[in-house]
Scaffold this motif. Structure first.
Motif, PDB file in Angstrom:
ATOM      1  N   PHE A 117      -0.257  14.103  -9.421  1.00 19.68           N
ATOM      2  CA  PHE A 117       0.533  15.310  -9.655  1.00 19.68           C
ATOM      3  C   PHE A 117       0.781  15.512 -11.152  1.00 19.68           C
ATOM      4  CE2 PHE A 117       4.669  17.279 -10.416  1.00 19.68           C
ATOM      5  CZ  PHE A 117       4.506  18.494  -9.752  1.00 19.68           C
ATOM      6  N   LEU A 118       1.170  14.451 -11.841  1.00 23.56           N
ATOM      7  CA  LEU A 118       1.446  14.563 -13.280  1.00 23.56           C
ATOM      8  C   LEU A 118       0.186  14.907 -14.060  1.00 23.56           C
ATOM      9  CD1 LEU A 118       3.908  11.568 -13.769  1.00 23.56           C
ATOM     10  CD2 LEU A 118       4.453  14.016 -13.815  1.00 23.56           C
ATOM     11  N   MET A 119      -0.948  14.296 -13.690  1.00 18.14           N
ATOM     12  CA  MET A 119      -2.202  14.609 -14.380  1.00 18.14           C
ATOM     13  C   MET A 119      -2.605  16.057 -14.147  1.00 18.14           C
ATOM     14  SD  MET A 119      -4.481  11.156 -13.772  1.00 18.14           S
ATOM     15  CE  MET A 119      -5.894  11.870 -14.608  1.00 18.14           C
ATOM     16  N   GLY A 120      -2.463  16.523 -12.893  1.00 18.87           N
ATOM     17  CA  GLY A 120      -2.800  17.911 -12.596  1.00 18.87           C
ATOM     18  C   GLY A 120      -1.903  18.880 -13.352  1.00 18.87           C
ATOM     19  N   TRP A 121      -0.608  18.581 -13.378  1.00 21.44           N
ATOM     20  CA  TRP A 121       0.334  19.429 -14.120  1.00 21.44           C
ATOM     21  C   TRP A 121      -0.004  19.451 -15.608  1.00 21.44           C
ATOM     22  CZ3 TRP A 121       3.906  17.770 -17.866  1.00 21.44           C
ATOM     23  CH2 TRP A 121       4.833  18.729 -18.279  1.00 21.44           C
ATOM     24  N   TRP A 122      -0.354  18.274 -16.150  1.00 19.21           N
ATOM     25  CA  TRP A 122      -0.682  18.202 -17.582  1.00 19.21           C
ATOM     26  C   TRP A 122      -1.956  18.981 -17.894  1.00 19.21           C
ATOM     27  CZ3 TRP A 122      -4.529  16.027 -20.721  1.00 19.21           C
ATOM     28  CH2 TRP A 122      -4.186  15.899 -22.084  1.00 19.21           C
ATOM     29  N   GLN A 129     -10.017   6.384 -11.186  1.00 20.38           N
ATOM     30  CA  GLN A 129     -11.159   7.299 -11.085  1.00 20.38           C
ATOM     31  C   GLN A 129     -10.950   8.306  -9.963  1.00 20.38           C
ATOM     32  OE1 GLN A 129     -14.276   4.198 -10.799  1.00 20.38           O
ATOM     33  NE2 GLN A 129     -15.219   5.148 -12.581  1.00 20.38           N
ATOM     34  N   ASN A 130     -10.459   7.841  -8.823  1.00 27.07           N
ATOM     35  CA  ASN A 130     -10.241   8.737  -7.690  1.00 27.07           C
ATOM     36  C   ASN A 130      -9.120   9.733  -7.967  1.00 27.07           C
ATOM     37  OD1 ASN A 130     -11.781   8.014  -4.926  1.00 27.07           O
ATOM     38  ND2 ASN A 130     -11.562   6.177  -6.145  1.00 27.07           N
ATOM     39  N   VAL A 131      -8.030   9.227  -8.552  1.00 22.30           N
ATOM     40  CA  VAL A 131      -6.885  10.088  -8.837  1.00 22.30           C
ATOM     41  C   VAL A 131      -7.238  11.111  -9.912  1.00 22.30           C
ATOM     42  CG1 VAL A 131      -4.603  10.103  -9.896  1.00 22.30           C
ATOM     43  CG2 VAL A 131      -5.111   8.474  -8.087  1.00 22.30           C
ATOM     44  N   ALA A 132      -7.963  10.687 -10.941  1.00 23.55           N
ATOM     45  CA  ALA A 132      -8.342  11.603 -12.010  1.00 23.55           C
ATOM     46  C   ALA A 132      -9.243  12.719 -11.483  1.00 23.55           C
ATOM     47  CB  ALA A 132      -9.056  10.833 -13.126  1.00 23.55           C
ATOM     48  N   TRP A 153       0.813  -1.224   0.000  1.00 27.23           N
ATOM     49  CA  TRP A 153       0.000   0.000   0.000  1.00 27.23           C
ATOM     50  C   TRP A 153       0.842   1.268   0.000  1.00 27.23           C
ATOM     51  CZ3 TRP A 153       0.603   2.765   4.533  1.00 27.23           C
ATOM     52  CH2 TRP A 153       0.841   2.061   5.728  1.00 27.23           C
ATOM     53  N   ALA A 154       2.066   1.201   0.524  1.00 24.67           N
ATOM     54  CA  ALA A 154       2.937   2.379   0.443  1.00 24.67           C
ATOM     55  C   ALA A 154       3.325   2.656  -1.009  1.00 24.67           C
ATOM     56  CB  ALA A 154       4.181   2.169   1.298  1.00 24.67           C
ATOM     57  N   THR A 155       3.648   1.593  -1.746  1.00 28.82           N
ATOM     58  CA  THR A 155       3.972   1.755  -3.167  1.00 28.82           C
ATOM     59  C   THR A 155       2.760   2.246  -3.941  1.00 28.82           C
ATOM     60  OG1 THR A 155       5.606  -0.031  -3.023  1.00 28.82           O
ATOM     61  CG2 THR A 155       4.809   0.567  -5.227  1.00 28.82           C
ATOM     62  N   THR A 156       1.593   1.696  -3.622  1.00 28.88           N
ATOM     63  CA  THR A 156       0.348   2.142  -4.264  1.00 28.88           C
ATOM     64  C   THR A 156       0.120   3.626  -4.008  1.00 28.88           C
ATOM     65  OG1 THR A 156      -0.650  -0.052  -4.006  1.00 28.88           O
ATOM     66  CG2 THR A 156      -2.145   1.799  -4.366  1.00 28.88           C
ATOM     67  N   ALA A 157       0.345   4.064  -2.777  1.00 22.18           N
ATOM     68  CA  ALA A 157       0.145   5.473  -2.436  1.00 22.18           C
ATOM     69  C   ALA A 157       1.103   6.371  -3.213  1.00 22.18           C
ATOM     70  CB  ALA A 157       0.335   5.669  -0.929  1.00 22.18           C
ATOM     71  N   LEU A 158       2.385   6.034  -3.221  1.00 19.50           N
ATOM     72  CA  LEU A 158       3.372   6.865  -3.915  1.00 19.50           C
ATOM     73  C   LEU A 158       3.090   6.924  -5.413  1.00 19.50           C
ATOM     74  CD1 LEU A 158       6.640   5.756  -2.072  1.00 19.50           C
ATOM     75  CD2 LEU A 158       5.396   7.917  -1.821  1.00 19.50           C
ATOM     76  N   ALA A 159       2.742   5.773  -5.997  1.00 18.28           N
ATOM     77  CA  ALA A 159       2.453   5.738  -7.433  1.00 18.28           C
ATOM     78  C   ALA A 159       1.236   6.599  -7.771  1.00 18.28           C
ATOM     79  CB  ALA A 159       2.235   4.297  -7.884  1.00 18.28           C
ATOM     80  N   ASN A 160       0.188   6.515  -6.961  1.00 18.07           N
ATOM     81  CA  ASN A 160      -1.030   7.278  -7.246  1.00 18.07           C
ATOM     82  C   ASN A 160      -0.837   8.765  -7.029  1.00 18.07           C
ATOM     83  OD1 ASN A 160      -3.817   5.623  -7.668  1.00 18.07           O
ATOM     84  ND2 ASN A 160      -2.289   4.365  -6.648  1.00 18.07           N
ATOM     85  N   LEU A 161      -0.094   9.138  -6.005  1.00 16.06           N
ATOM     86  CA  LEU A 161       0.172  10.561  -5.790  1.00 16.06           C
ATOM     87  C   LEU A 161       1.015  11.128  -6.927  1.00 16.06           C
ATOM     88  CD1 LEU A 161       0.852  10.577  -1.944  1.00 16.06           C
ATOM     89  CD2 LEU A 161      -1.184  11.398  -3.154  1.00 16.06           C
TER      90      LEU A 161
END
Length: 331
Positions: free
Chosen positions: A114-119, A187-190, A102-110
């Motif tokens: 960030f990249l989606m928001g920047w884009w 869906q949540n990250v987007a 879950w730590a890897t999942t958290a870092l990957a999703n964050l």
């Protein structure tokens, strides 16, 4: 093995065990008889499973044994001691044992958020195409902030708690398939990236983070835990190790069920923060500070209590005496 013959010879023992298990009080002799019958019927179940598997007989014997086991051990699941044992051993151990998932999942999703928001900030036409210019202004000026105070705090807490618990349940329940978990996360990250982009574009970035961080730190962590545990379930049958696929999947499934129950409490805490702290008149630093304290407390719980439980031999699985009895049989 002739299943009908086995049933004909031992049915009276099965019925007798069932009757003893349902009695409120047992004499000393009856208690001893219950223990002896439990061992015999467990052997019968093992024989049926290994030599003449019949779903109806297996289900019947399993239910009889479950009642007998509960009769022997008492109503442990309803006791405060059992609840304390769960939150001091099983739940934190399961969290600690799956921490890298879950730590890897958290870092990957964050990182993806960030990249989606920047884009999106670099491509305003995409954002406009998704929400529309007028709708984006409405979100930034009123709707995003107003969302947290639309309903009474108690009702809002129940609403977000139910919604987040459902998302976590989906991540764990669909974990065996793998891909659906990634879709729920996307869906949540987007949505997070899109709202962040809208608010930052309209110079409301400070408000966005001031409203998201108090409850979002713990809430998102709980969702990432559920997703990581769900993906661990998927991996358990892809790479079962020294266990069979069925055994590996069963073990991780039982552990994940415990995590799901524990996350209900974690998400209750984040829901209360979202309903009572996020829209409160407290200064932004105070509201974020409460969120940070909640998040640090959870991580400390995992790393300190969970680590101690794992070192003591806890795995997050249910206790061995609560598993169905299995007896080695000759082939």
């Amino acid at each position: 093995m002739d299943l009908d013959a086995l049933a004909a010879v031992h049915r009276e023992e099965w019925v007798r065990l069932d009757r003893l298990s349902r009695r409120r009080r047992l004499s000393g002799e009856e208690a001893d008889e219950l223990v002896d019958l439990y061992t015999e019927v467990a052997t019968h179940l093992s024989l049926v499973r290994s030599q003449a598997p019949d779903a109806e007989v297996i289900a019947y014997l399993s239910s009889v044994l479950a009642r007998a086991r509960s009769r022997q051990t008492g109503t442990r699941s309803a006791s405060w001691r059992a609840a304390g044992d769960f939150f001091l051993r099983r739940f934190p151990a399961a969290l600690y044992r799956t921490r890298w998932w879950w730590a890897t999942t958290a870092l990957a999703n964050l990182a993806v958020a960030f990249l989606m928001g920047w884009w999106l900030l670099r491509h305003p036409e995409v954002e406009t195409g998704l929400v529309g210019a007028d709708r984006a202004r409405q979100i930034a000026s009123q709707d995003f902030e107003g969302y947290y105070s639309t309903y009474a705090a108690s009702h809002f807490a129940a609403q977000v708690w139910t919604n987040n618990a459902w998302v976590a349940a989906l991540c764990i329940g669909l974990g065996v398939f793998g891909v659906p978990v990634l879709w729920v996360l996307f869906q949540n990250v987007a949505n997070l990236a899109l709202m962040g982009s809208v608010m930052v574009r309209h110079d409301r970035g400070e408000l966005f983070f001031g409203l998201i961080l108090p409850h979002g730190l713990l809430e998102l962590t709980a969702v990432f835990v559920a997703a990581g545990v769900g993906l661990r379930i998927f991996w358990s049958w892809v790479r079962p190790g020294h266990l069979t696929r069925g055994q590996s999947l069963a073990r991780e499934g039982r552990s994940a069920a415990g995590v799901a129950m524990g996350l209900v409490v974690v998400l209750l805490v984040s829901g209360v923060i979202e309903a009572f702290v996020t829209p409160s008149p407290l200064p932004t630093w105070a509201r974020i500070g409460i969120g940070v304290v909640a998040e640090v407390s959870f991580l400390a719980y995992v790393l300190v209590v969970g680590r101690a439980a794992v070192r003591a031999g806890e795995t997050g699985d249910v206790d061995a005496d609560l598993l169905e009895a299995s007896v080695a049989t000759a082939g």
